[in-house]
Design a protein around this motif. Sequence first.
Motif, PDB file in Angstrom:
ATOM      1  N   ASP A   1      72.565  19.422  31.653  1.00 31.27           N
ATOM      2  CA  ASP A   1      71.966  20.588  30.970  1.00 31.27           C
ATOM      3  C   ASP A   1      70.887  21.289  31.797  1.00 31.27           C
ATOM      4  OD1 ASP A   1      73.587  20.234  28.689  1.00 31.27           O
ATOM      5  OD2 ASP A   1      72.194  18.751  27.881  1.00 31.27           O
TER       6      ASP A   1
ATOM      7  N   ASP B   1      69.153  24.021  34.144  1.00 30.01           N
ATOM      8  CA  ASP B   1      69.279  25.460  34.407  1.00 30.01           C
ATOM      9  C   ASP B   1      69.272  25.751  35.905  1.00 30.01           C
ATOM     10  OD1 ASP B   1      68.895  26.753  31.569  1.00 30.01           O
ATOM     11  OD2 ASP B   1      67.322  25.228  31.744  1.00 30.01           O
TER      12      ASP B   1
ATOM     13  N   LYS C   1      79.386  20.735  36.716  1.00 24.38           N
ATOM     14  CA  LYS C   1      79.899  20.858  35.347  1.00 24.38           C
ATOM     15  C   LYS C   1      78.959  20.234  34.321  1.00 24.38           C
ATOM     16  CE  LYS C   1      84.795  21.012  36.644  1.00 24.38           C
ATOM     17  NZ  LYS C   1      86.070  20.243  36.683  1.00 24.38           N
TER      18      LYS C   1
ATOM     19  N   THR D   1      75.786  20.688  34.287  1.00 25.03           N
ATOM     20  CA  THR D   1      74.649  21.582  34.086  1.00 25.03           C
ATOM     21  C   THR D   1      74.868  22.483  32.875  1.00 25.03           C
ATOM     22  OG1 THR D   1      75.488  23.340  35.522  1.00 25.03           O
ATOM     23  CG2 THR D   1      74.241  21.558  36.582  1.00 25.03           C
ATOM     24  N   LYS D   2      73.853  23.224  32.515  1.00 19.52           N
ATOM     25  CA  LYS D   2      73.924  24.082  31.330  1.00 19.52           C
ATOM     26  C   LYS D   2      75.056  25.098  31.469  1.00 19.52           C
ATOM     27  CE  LYS D   2      71.020  26.699  28.161  1.00 19.52           C
ATOM     28  NZ  LYS D   2      69.647  27.187  27.896  1.00 19.52           N
ATOM     29  N   ASP D   3      76.046  24.971  30.582  1.00 20.05           N
ATOM     30  CA  ASP D   3      77.245  25.827  30.595  1.00 20.05           C
ATOM     31  C   ASP D   3      77.980  25.762  31.931  1.00 20.05           C
ATOM     32  OD1 ASP D   3      76.617  26.740  27.998  1.00 20.05           O
ATOM     33  OD2 ASP D   3      75.307  28.297  28.824  1.00 20.05           O
ATOM     34  N   GLY D   4      77.678  24.732  32.745  1.00 17.21           N
ATOM     35  CA  GLY D   4      78.316  24.591  34.036  1.00 17.21           C
ATOM     36  C   GLY D   4      77.932  25.669  35.023  1.00 17.21           C
ATOM     37  N   LYS D   5      76.816  26.361  34.771  1.00 13.54           N
ATOM     38  CA  LYS D   5      76.465  27.536  35.573  1.00 13.54           C
ATOM     39  C   LYS D   5      75.018  27.511  36.056  1.00 13.54           C
ATOM     40  CE  LYS D   5      79.726  30.535  33.104  1.00 13.54           C
ATOM     41  NZ  LYS D   5      79.865  31.747  32.253  1.00 13.54           N
TER      42      LYS D   5
END
Length: 398
Positions: free
Chosen positions: A264, A266, A319, A321-325
């Motif tokens: 998660d 950013d 993947k 991470t937050k929203d994978g982005k």
Amino acid sequence: MTQDIKKLIDELQELDHKNLFGDDFFHTWDKSQDELKAIWKTADILRAMREENISPKIFDSGLGISLFRDNSTRTRFSFASACNLLGLEVQDLDEGKSQIAHGETVKETANMISFMADVVGIRDDMYIGKGYKYMKDFSEYVQEGYDDGVLEQRPTLVNLQCDIDHPTQSMADLNHVIHEFGGIENLKGKKVAMTWAYSPSYGKPLSVPQGISGLFTRLGMDVVLAHPEGYEIMPEVEEIARKNAEEYGGSFTVTNSMEEAFKDADIVYPKSWAPFAAMEERTKLYGEGDQKGIDELEQRLLEQNKDHMDWECTEEMMKLTKDGKALYMHCLPADITGVSAEHGEVAESVFDRYRVPLYKEASFKPYIIAAMILLQKIENPEEKLRELVDKANKRLDK
């Protein structure tokens, strides 16, 4: 667009940055919140002026002295660009070609190179307990020369990386983050994964993870420092980060799991560094001239690194991470698996996807350094910047 620049100058005037004038820049944690914001604001002003083809030269003549005691590309050229932007000529001090090689003292060097210098930029990050001390000694000897009437003016000093902090890097990194997330006000609560990553080299400085830990916690961000056991950073810098988190409403945690840090997040900043204890040992061995011990330490650390080759920024890690982005960051050059290293810090596909943002991240450093110089040399920077904008002298006559 000129009105936008003037608005930035008005915003700069609202910040209390008067103590930057005539001072040196050693660590970000030595500066107030307003002083840091003033540097980011001034960097944005200088960048906007260049985009508008307005000359930001505040010097008619003078020298910026660069003293690099370690190899550098980005920081070396960023310092040269910053000095040139403001009207200073750069002179690089090559210690191997100077009297330093013949035993000249730091006190003599500091005074001899400072006769017409307005700023001195020093990079000395190789040895724990040595780099920052060298810079402090240099600064004190320059002050002594000025007080004794040897120097007509006292050049200010900018830390271009020492054994403790890399302030121009972390300030540029955060300027990039500010722009990516749409303003300082949007950073509170953002999770930052400052993680160790595998490298086939052993002696990378600790100053980047320490700089990120000591600065990003100033803006209420949730900083997670991740590394394998045995790769700790300086405990005093961890304490600075904890106090910052407590004061500014963020958090600072340490984990031995890269996955935990990435979950998660950013922002991710996977970067290799050498263990603090090992770098202390290395400094001691160099001081004793023990080349055999140095070689043995290097081999031991390279083997230790190999135990953690799974600490890599891969597509699978991203993947998490937050929203994978998450925003991927690196001070560069990165050890890219299959490109610059057989196994490295980051997968080629991840690095390539973020190549443009990475180059943008690096582009903030010349303006950050120029902002530091300007605020340390000009007592009323708002007045000077307004004067330059009103004159609108073309930097380049197209």
